[in-house]
Scaffold this motif. Sequence first.
Motif, PDB file in Angstrom:
ATOM      1  N   MET A 192       0.845  -1.174   0.000  1.00 15.35           N
ATOM      2  CA  MET A 192       0.000   0.000   0.000  1.00 15.35           C
ATOM      3  C   MET A 192       0.892   1.239   0.000  1.00 15.35           C
ATOM      4  O   MET A 192       1.869   1.312   0.725  1.00 15.35           O
ATOM      5  CB  MET A 192      -0.904  -0.001   1.234  1.00 15.35           C
ATOM      6  CG  MET A 192      -1.792   1.209   1.325  1.00 15.35           C
ATOM      7  SD  MET A 192      -2.755   1.395   2.844  1.00 15.35           S
ATOM      8  CE  MET A 192      -3.558  -0.176   2.972  1.00 15.35           C
ATOM      9  N   LEU A 193       0.488   2.203  -0.805  1.00 13.51           N
ATOM     10  CA  LEU A 193       1.215   3.455  -0.840  1.00 13.51           C
ATOM     11  C   LEU A 193       0.983   4.234   0.452  1.00 13.51           C
ATOM     12  O   LEU A 193      -0.108   4.177   1.022  1.00 13.51           O
ATOM     13  CB  LEU A 193       0.744   4.305  -2.024  1.00 13.51           C
ATOM     14  CG  LEU A 193       1.006   3.739  -3.410  1.00 13.51           C
ATOM     15  CD1 LEU A 193       0.318   4.589  -4.465  1.00 13.51           C
ATOM     16  CD2 LEU A 193       2.497   3.672  -3.669  1.00 13.51           C
ATOM     17  N   PRO A 194       1.975   4.972   0.930  1.00 16.26           N
ATOM     18  CA  PRO A 194       1.791   5.749   2.162  1.00 16.26           C
ATOM     19  C   PRO A 194       0.613   6.727   2.070  1.00 16.26           C
ATOM     20  O   PRO A 194      -0.116   6.915   3.046  1.00 16.26           O
ATOM     21  CB  PRO A 194       3.113   6.488   2.322  1.00 16.26           C
ATOM     22  CG  PRO A 194       4.109   5.667   1.576  1.00 16.26           C
ATOM     23  CD  PRO A 194       3.339   5.050   0.430  1.00 16.26           C
ATOM     24  N   SER A 195       0.412   7.330   0.917  1.00 15.00           N
ATOM     25  CA  SER A 195      -0.696   8.282   0.766  1.00 15.00           C
ATOM     26  C   SER A 195      -2.053   7.604   0.914  1.00 15.00           C
ATOM     27  O   SER A 195      -3.013   8.217   1.402  1.00 15.00           O
ATOM     28  CB  SER A 195      -0.611   8.998  -0.576  1.00 15.00           C
ATOM     29  OG  SER A 195      -0.638   8.071  -1.640  1.00 15.00           O
ATOM     30  N   THR A 196      -2.148   6.335   0.541  1.00 15.68           N
ATOM     31  CA  THR A 196      -3.421   5.628   0.644  1.00 15.68           C
ATOM     32  C   THR A 196      -3.869   5.518   2.092  1.00 15.68           C
ATOM     33  O   THR A 196      -5.058   5.687   2.395  1.00 15.68           O
ATOM     34  CB  THR A 196      -3.322   4.229   0.008  1.00 15.68           C
ATOM     35  OG1 THR A 196      -3.012   4.382  -1.373  1.00 15.68           O
ATOM     36  CG2 THR A 196      -4.624   3.468   0.137  1.00 15.68           C
ATOM     37  N   ALA A 197      -2.954   5.253   2.992  1.00 16.60           N
ATOM     38  CA  ALA A 197      -3.310   5.157   4.408  1.00 16.60           C
ATOM     39  C   ALA A 197      -3.913   6.476   4.901  1.00 16.60           C
ATOM     40  O   ALA A 197      -4.905   6.483   5.640  1.00 16.60           O
ATOM     41  CB  ALA A 197      -2.091   4.772   5.236  1.00 16.60           C
ATOM     42  N   VAL A 198      -3.347   7.574   4.481  1.00 17.39           N
ATOM     43  CA  VAL A 198      -3.863   8.893   4.868  1.00 17.39           C
ATOM     44  C   VAL A 198      -5.250   9.101   4.271  1.00 17.39           C
ATOM     45  O   VAL A 198      -6.185   9.524   4.964  1.00 17.39           O
ATOM     46  CB  VAL A 198      -2.899  10.012   4.404  1.00 17.39           C
ATOM     47  CG1 VAL A 198      -3.498  11.387   4.650  1.00 17.39           C
ATOM     48  CG2 VAL A 198      -1.554   9.865   5.096  1.00 17.39           C
ATOM     49  N   TYR A 199      -5.397   8.789   2.980  1.00 15.54           N
ATOM     50  CA  TYR A 199      -6.689   8.971   2.321  1.00 15.54           C
ATOM     51  C   TYR A 199      -7.769   8.099   2.946  1.00 15.54           C
ATOM     52  O   TYR A 199      -8.909   8.524   3.097  1.00 15.54           O
ATOM     53  CB  TYR A 199      -6.591   8.662   0.820  1.00 15.54           C
ATOM     54  CG  TYR A 199      -5.658   9.565   0.052  1.00 15.54           C
ATOM     55  CD1 TYR A 199      -5.384  10.865   0.452  1.00 15.54           C
ATOM     56  CD2 TYR A 199      -5.027   9.111  -1.100  1.00 15.54           C
ATOM     57  CE1 TYR A 199      -4.522  11.684  -0.260  1.00 15.54           C
ATOM     58  CE2 TYR A 199      -4.169   9.921  -1.826  1.00 15.54           C
ATOM     59  CZ  TYR A 199      -3.917  11.198  -1.403  1.00 15.54           C
ATOM     60  OH  TYR A 199      -3.068  12.000  -2.121  1.00 15.54           O
ATOM     61  N   LYS A 200      -7.418   6.864   3.308  1.00 17.40           N
ATOM     62  CA  LYS A 200      -8.418   5.967   3.900  1.00 17.40           C
ATOM     63  C   LYS A 200      -8.914   6.500   5.235  1.00 17.40           C
ATOM     64  O   LYS A 200     -10.090   6.365   5.566  1.00 17.40           O
ATOM     65  CB  LYS A 200      -7.843   4.556   4.051  1.00 17.40           C
ATOM     66  CG  LYS A 200      -7.803   3.800   2.745  1.00 17.40           C
ATOM     67  CD  LYS A 200      -7.377   2.371   2.960  1.00 17.40           C
ATOM     68  CE  LYS A 200      -7.493   1.571   1.680  1.00 17.40           C
ATOM     69  NZ  LYS A 200      -7.208   0.156   1.894  1.00 17.40           N
ATOM     70  N   THR A 201      -8.038   7.112   5.995  1.00 18.84           N
ATOM     71  CA  THR A 201      -8.454   7.723   7.263  1.00 18.84           C
ATOM     72  C   THR A 201      -9.448   8.848   6.990  1.00 18.84           C
ATOM     73  O   THR A 201     -10.482   8.951   7.651  1.00 18.84           O
ATOM     74  CB  THR A 201      -7.235   8.267   8.027  1.00 18.84           C
ATOM     75  OG1 THR A 201      -6.359   7.176   8.311  1.00 18.84           O
ATOM     76  CG2 THR A 201      -7.644   8.931   9.328  1.00 18.84           C
TER      77      THR A 201
END
Length: 90
Positions: free
Chosen positions: A1-10
């Motif tokens: 998973m891309l680091p930005s995806t974790a932020v977007y999912k939050t």
Amino acid sequence: MLPSTAVYKTQIGLINKYEDKIAFLKDKYKGENCFIIAPGPSSRASDLHKIQNQLDTNLVFCIKGVYEKFHKSCDFHFINPFPLSWGAYC
């Protein structure tokens, strides 16, 4: 998973309507490479492990059960939220 995806999912978790979630994601990955991994013979783990480095550094969509094999690389997972027999009614 891309680091930005974790932020977007939050952030997506705070949005209620699907339309608003999609609008939020619009252009977030513009210009990024993308892999779509779907069930079937071409999604055998032995074939996809050859490109694992690319999966780890690009946007990855997993369809249905493929997620189980590639959950660490998968940014988004698509499933049927209801039995297939309901599909005729949706």
